[in-house]
Design a protein around this motif. Structure first.
Motif, PDB file in Angstrom:
ATOM      1  N   TYR A 219      11.921  -9.410   0.316  1.00 26.41           N
ATOM      2  CA  TYR A 219      11.074  -8.102   0.303  1.00 26.41           C
ATOM      3  C   TYR A 219      10.236  -8.142  -0.981  1.00 26.41           C
ATOM      4  CZ  TYR A 219       9.224  -3.780   0.388  1.00 26.41           C
ATOM      5  OH  TYR A 219       8.206  -2.663   0.041  1.00 26.41           O
ATOM      6  N   THR A 220       8.893  -8.467  -0.608  1.00 24.32           N
ATOM      7  CA  THR A 220       7.978  -8.383  -1.985  1.00 24.32           C
ATOM      8  C   THR A 220       7.159  -7.095  -1.701  1.00 24.32           C
ATOM      9  OG1 THR A 220       7.820 -10.817  -1.797  1.00 24.32           O
ATOM     10  CG2 THR A 220       6.225  -9.632  -3.030  1.00 24.32           C
ATOM     11  N   PRO A 221       7.382  -6.221  -2.789  1.00 23.66           N
ATOM     12  CA  PRO A 221       6.635  -4.948  -2.771  1.00 23.66           C
ATOM     13  C   PRO A 221       5.157  -5.249  -2.611  1.00 23.66           C
ATOM     14  CG  PRO A 221       8.262  -4.836  -4.201  1.00 23.66           C
ATOM     15  CD  PRO A 221       8.360  -6.022  -3.901  1.00 23.66           C
ATOM     16  N   GLY A 222       4.434  -4.568  -1.874  1.00 25.06           N
ATOM     17  CA  GLY A 222       2.844  -4.710  -1.928  1.00 25.06           C
ATOM     18  C   GLY A 222       2.229  -5.610  -1.044  1.00 25.06           C
ATOM     19  N   LYS A 223       3.229  -6.585  -0.630  1.00 25.05           N
ATOM     20  CA  LYS A 223       2.828  -7.806   0.325  1.00 25.05           C
ATOM     21  C   LYS A 223       2.775  -7.564   1.691  1.00 25.05           C
ATOM     22  CE  LYS A 223       4.106 -12.650   1.063  1.00 25.05           C
ATOM     23  NZ  LYS A 223       5.093 -13.874   0.788  1.00 25.05           N
ATOM     24  N   LYS A 224       1.675  -7.842   2.571  1.00 23.97           N
ATOM     25  CA  LYS A 224       1.385  -7.399   3.849  1.00 23.97           C
ATOM     26  C   LYS A 224       2.588  -7.668   4.823  1.00 23.97           C
ATOM     27  CE  LYS A 224      -2.170  -7.550   7.166  1.00 23.97           C
ATOM     28  NZ  LYS A 224      -3.218  -8.141   7.962  1.00 23.97           N
ATOM     29  N   ARG A 225       3.032  -9.093   4.537  1.00 21.83           N
ATOM     30  CA  ARG A 225       4.145  -9.137   5.297  1.00 21.83           C
ATOM     31  C   ARG A 225       5.358  -9.202   4.461  1.00 21.83           C
ATOM     32  NH1 ARG A 225       5.671 -14.789   8.506  1.00 21.83           N
ATOM     33  NH2 ARG A 225       7.588 -14.134   9.394  1.00 21.83           N
TER      34      ARG A 225
END
Length: 363
Positions: free
Chosen positions: A87-93
């Motif tokens: 999970y990458t914060p701020g990434k759309k997916r």
């Protein structure tokens, strides 16, 4: 039982208060958000500083076969259903699986498999539980070889086993109750990893070459004249350079008996705080305060599945950061910006209803 660990150094002075602090229920939690869903039995997680993301273990759902007698003689059935979600914060997916097809086993009570992950020191290190002995793993077939081992995950999501924890326990069995390899926590150290082995009640050191040795055997405590097993659930490096070990503390009906231990390099673990119930993970925030995660505040056997996140203040007081919305949580990590991430719904026997939560503390 408790031994004081107060030194004159600044790095460890804050922990002197852990021994005598009083618990308070003053909540200081901020907003608790669901940032990823449909996880399958999520457990431990870590912040991957190199990639700016959270890595979440998914123990999976086991499978229909092959099956073999596991711990207690209950049948355990294998399936390659474990995974790691990024999970990458701020990434759309924001959430995507970066590893799939990892070994998983299900029995009558739980799903066991990929339990924890560490992404420090330039590699993704993982640890697998199992719940059983060598006959269990052999009976689950060759695809189950990664169970009850440490390993690494490469860039293509492939598992490379490193240290065979089950083989070590089968040979040495430090805790004589039974042979039950079920590691639950891992932390990376130079040249290898340290593992909290919940089945063997010990802390193991595993070198990058695969050599396994015992660092510490976690002692039982005597409650009402009877021994209560420690059951180490997690291990984390503290801001003072020592390692801190949480314990689940044996029987699910024993409330308030779980402790936190401190293990300085080359020394035996000593208790620094106690009075918790079923601690499943721990971490430290940006200010160096300990965060303690309880699987179920009222005990695992309670129909109330509410967990609890407690922050231990520098003077030993305890602040409840989160309770409502925590349903059998299983892991915790802290991002550089102070956000706290937790896995939720971790005991659902393989249902795809697990969650990744984000807590932004109010102070």
């Amino acid at each position: 039982m408790l031994r004081r660990l107060c030194t004159a150094t600044l790095a460890t002075a804050m922990f002197c208060g852990l021994m005598t602090g009083t618990a308070t229920q003053a909540g200081a939690g901020g907003r608790l958000d669901v940032v990823a869903e449909n996880l399958v039995t999520p457990r431990g997680l870590t912040w991957d500083a190199h990639a700016g993301r959270v890595l979440v273990t998914e123990a999976g759902r086991g499978g229909p076969s092959p099956c073999a007698p596991g711990v207690g003689g209950y049948p355990a059935c294998f399936g390659a259903t474990g995974a790691i979600t990024s999970y990458t914060p701020g990434k759309k997916r924001g959430a995507e699986r970066i590893a799939t097809g990892l070994p998983s086993v299900i029995n009558e009570f739980s799903v066991l498999g990929l339990h924890d992950v560490d992404a420090s020191h330039g590699r993704i290190s993982v640890v697998f539980g199992m719940g059983g002995d060598m006959a269990t793993r052999d009976g689950l077939g060759p695809a189950a070889r990664g169970l009850a081992q440490t390993g690494t995950i490469d860039r293509k999501g492939r598992l490379h086993p490193v240290g065979d924890l089950l083989a070590f326990e089968q040979r040495h069995n430090p805790h004589r109750a039974d042979v039950n390899a079920n590691a639950y926590g891992i932390v990376r150290v130079p040249g290898g990893t340290l593992v909290a082995e919940a089945g063997g009640n010990n802390i193991l050191s595993v070198t990058d070459g695969g050599s396994v040795r015992m660092v510490a055997l976690m002692p039982d405590q005597i409650v009402d004249g009877k021994p209560l097993e420690s059951v180490p659930s997690a291990i984390a490096k503290g801001p003072d350079g020592a390692f801190y070990i949480s314990e689940y503390s044996g029987e699910p009906t024993q409330l308030g008996k779980a402790r936190i231990w401190r293990m300085a390099p080359g020394r035996k673990p000593v208790v620094v705080t106690s009075g918790f119930t079923g601690v499943i993970d721990l971490a430290f925030d940006r200010q160096g305060r300990m965060l303690v995660l309880e699987l179920a505040e009222k005990g695992f056997d309670s129909p109330d599945r509410t967990g609890r996140l407690v922050r231990v203040e520098r003077d030993g007081r305890r602040t409840v950061l989160a309770r409502e919305g925590l349903e059998h949580p299983g892991g915790i990590t802290v991002a550089p910006n102070g956000d706290i991430y937790l896995t939720n719904r971790t005991t659902s026997l393989g249902e795809a209803n697990g969650q990744l939560l984000r807590l932004r503390p109010g102070r």
